[in-house]
Design a protein around this motif. Sequence first.
Motif, PDB file in Angstrom:
ATOM      1  N   GLY A 136      24.393   4.301  17.171  1.00  0.00           N
ATOM      2  CA  GLY A 136      24.449   3.254  18.183  1.00  0.00           C
ATOM      3  C   GLY A 136      24.960   1.955  17.585  1.00  0.00           C
ATOM      4  O   GLY A 136      25.150   1.822  16.370  1.00  0.00           O
ATOM      5  N   LEU A 137      25.186   0.994  18.444  1.00  0.00           N
ATOM      6  CA  LEU A 137      25.624  -0.336  18.019  1.00  0.00           C
ATOM      7  C   LEU A 137      24.948  -1.357  18.918  1.00  0.00           C
ATOM      8  O   LEU A 137      24.761  -1.111  20.115  1.00  0.00           O
ATOM      9  CB  LEU A 137      27.140  -0.478  18.144  1.00  0.00           C
ATOM     10  N   LYS A 176      36.635   0.343  23.513  1.00  0.00           N
ATOM     11  CA  LYS A 176      37.649   1.093  22.769  1.00  0.00           C
ATOM     12  C   LYS A 176      37.381   0.999  21.267  1.00  0.00           C
ATOM     13  O   LYS A 176      37.521   1.989  20.532  1.00  0.00           O
ATOM     14  CB  LYS A 176      39.044   0.574  23.106  1.00  0.00           C
ATOM     15  N   ILE A 177      37.010  -0.183  20.812  1.00  0.00           N
ATOM     16  CA  ILE A 177      36.674  -0.375  19.398  1.00  0.00           C
ATOM     17  C   ILE A 177      35.471   0.478  19.024  1.00  0.00           C
ATOM     18  O   ILE A 177      35.442   1.143  17.976  1.00  0.00           O
ATOM     19  CB  ILE A 177      36.406  -1.865  19.104  1.00  0.00           C
ATOM     20  N   MET A 178      34.443   0.476  19.885  1.00  0.00           N
ATOM     21  CA  MET A 178      33.236   1.264  19.621  1.00  0.00           C
ATOM     22  C   MET A 178      33.540   2.753  19.617  1.00  0.00           C
ATOM     23  O   MET A 178      33.056   3.498  18.754  1.00  0.00           O
ATOM     24  CB  MET A 178      32.163   0.944  20.660  1.00  0.00           C
ATOM     25  N   TYR A 187      26.224   4.874  21.738  1.00  0.00           N
ATOM     26  CA  TYR A 187      25.454   4.054  22.678  1.00  0.00           C
ATOM     27  C   TYR A 187      25.449   2.612  22.191  1.00  0.00           C
ATOM     28  O   TYR A 187      25.658   2.334  21.013  1.00  0.00           O
ATOM     29  CB  TYR A 187      24.039   4.585  22.896  1.00  0.00           C
ATOM     30  N   PHE A 188      25.211   1.674  23.133  1.00  0.00           N
ATOM     31  CA  PHE A 188      25.368   0.256  22.836  1.00  0.00           C
ATOM     32  C   PHE A 188      24.351  -0.560  23.608  1.00  0.00           C
ATOM     33  O   PHE A 188      24.033  -0.254  24.753  1.00  0.00           O
ATOM     34  CB  PHE A 188      26.782  -0.188  23.222  1.00  0.00           C
ATOM     35  N   ASP A 221      31.982   6.616  28.565  1.00  0.00           N
ATOM     36  CA  ASP A 221      30.902   7.535  28.206  1.00  0.00           C
ATOM     37  C   ASP A 221      30.095   7.014  27.020  1.00  0.00           C
ATOM     38  O   ASP A 221      29.748   7.759  26.100  1.00  0.00           O
ATOM     39  CB  ASP A 221      31.441   8.934  27.898  1.00  0.00           C
ATOM     40  N   ILE A 222      29.792   5.744  27.041  1.00  0.00           N
ATOM     41  CA  ILE A 222      28.903   5.138  26.046  1.00  0.00           C
ATOM     42  C   ILE A 222      27.633   4.718  26.777  1.00  0.00           C
ATOM     43  O   ILE A 222      27.692   3.971  27.758  1.00  0.00           O
ATOM     44  CB  ILE A 222      29.572   3.923  25.364  1.00  0.00           C
ATOM     45  N   LYS A 223      26.494   5.230  26.343  1.00  0.00           N
ATOM     46  CA  LYS A 223      25.232   4.830  26.963  1.00  0.00           C
ATOM     47  C   LYS A 223      25.035   3.328  26.757  1.00  0.00           C
ATOM     48  O   LYS A 223      25.357   2.781  25.701  1.00  0.00           O
ATOM     49  CB  LYS A 223      24.066   5.603  26.366  1.00  0.00           C
TER      50      LYS A 223
END
Length: 531
Positions: free
Chosen positions: A90-91, A172-174, A181-182, A225-227
């Motif tokens: 995650g980030l 896009k970077i992530m 997830y973020f 599709d990033i939580k």
Amino acid sequence: MNNDERTNAFLKSLKLSEDINMMIKQKVLVLLAIVTYTMSVYAQVPTEDPPYGELHPMLAGVIEAGPYKPQWESLMKHPLPDWFANRKVGLSAHWGPYAVPGWTPRKDTPYGVAYAEWYWEWMKQNEAVKKYHEETYGKARYDDFIDGTKNLKTGETEGFYAENFDADEWMKIMKKAGVRYFFITSKHHDGFCIFESKYTDRNSKQMGPKRDLYDALVNAAREHDIKIGFYYSFYEWNNPIYKEKDDLSGYKGIKTLKDEDKDGILNEYADDFMIPQIKELIDKYQPDYICFDGEWEHPYPYWRARQIAAYYYNQAAVRGQEVVINDRFGQKKDGFSDTRGVYGDFSHVEYYADIDSTKAWAMWRGFGNSYGYNRNEHPDNILSPKEVVHTIVDCVSHNGNMEFNVGPKSDGTFSEIDLDRLTAMGKWLTVNGEAIYETRIMKPFREKQVYFTQKENAIYAIYLAGDEETTPPASISVTSFQPEDATEITMLGTYKKLKWRKEEQGFVVDIPESLQKNPPSEHAWTLKITK
């Protein structure tokens, strides 16, 4: 006066026979012993689940209708979401007006401190920050950073404008970095919200950027599709309502509160502001993840923490959504227990701490010593790309999730340091992600430089490069287990089967010269051992 002396004094006041006195004395002593023992037990073991009282009317309907109740016994039955256990990487981001100065003194200097997002507090108590602020911004107040104040050194007006912010570009970077997830500071301890809130004008829609930054991030995350989740600080350093002060004029954007809990008492911080605002975030954005913080000044009943958790879980259950909350509900005060590492869906640790690897946990840290943007971060305090990769492997092999944090600049772009580390993550995970995502713990976790993860059909042995190593060694040995004779071993990023042989204890894998000279990744190499 001890129990026996107190009992004798009491009996002397009664004019009864000696036999009756003795009988009463024995019973009183037994009762006193029970009371004394009970008090000693409760002095050591905090009361975990006192009566929660009346439900907040804004939360009551959902709580009463759903499966989760505001009691630890009920909340602890909430399952850890599969997505959290599987996504692993995650980030988070700390982003607010503190990104405008974006400065703290280096930790190895006098008055050195870590967290640049604490700039407002350091303005009041840190001599180095006081000096820097006066030289750079003069008499400017912290709140002047929201809509802009003059930098005396450059002559430019600097504010929290987010003029170059692009939520889609962030995602896009992530995605390229391997982030699954973020979550971001919807409101940090300075009380500034990056979302539109009807309970305060101290938000990015009314001030500074003049847009709902969080809404843009939620929409972009779901497209990629990033939580998505949010960080929320229970307390605010200088909110006059939280501080129970009558003068509201010195806190930019604050509103007089309505009696949201219908108890006839106005301007209650937790009941009339904090709970309504968290409900606002849950209802509007339907987050996958809530990260609470700033809970340490009061025990969990003050924050109504269990009611909030029950509301969130029940709302998610209606939507069929898997959600997760960290473990920060309230600290040890007035007999109530410290909730960190005890309640919540997982243990949330900052930088390094003792962890129980049999339970779900997440490591949360910046690439340097700060969460918020710090233009003064010293290179020696920043993880190298190699250390970033090794930290991910170490954390995941020990049953944890890895959550790095970035501190965006006030204009909404990332620093070169953050971009460089995110790029290193992505390059390594592109090759080796199979050994990280959707894996589970294996014992032993490691042997010297080799760390293990596993899936149903494979074991992954990840060799971390030593200080002087830039390529894989000629052979990698493992002593803790032996594969079956027909087992195939490959290196992720290649398709070539590697030669291996059993030893008296364990086995040895030979790494061909071609892979030594031209490995598929940097910093660590993964052997896939097919079960």
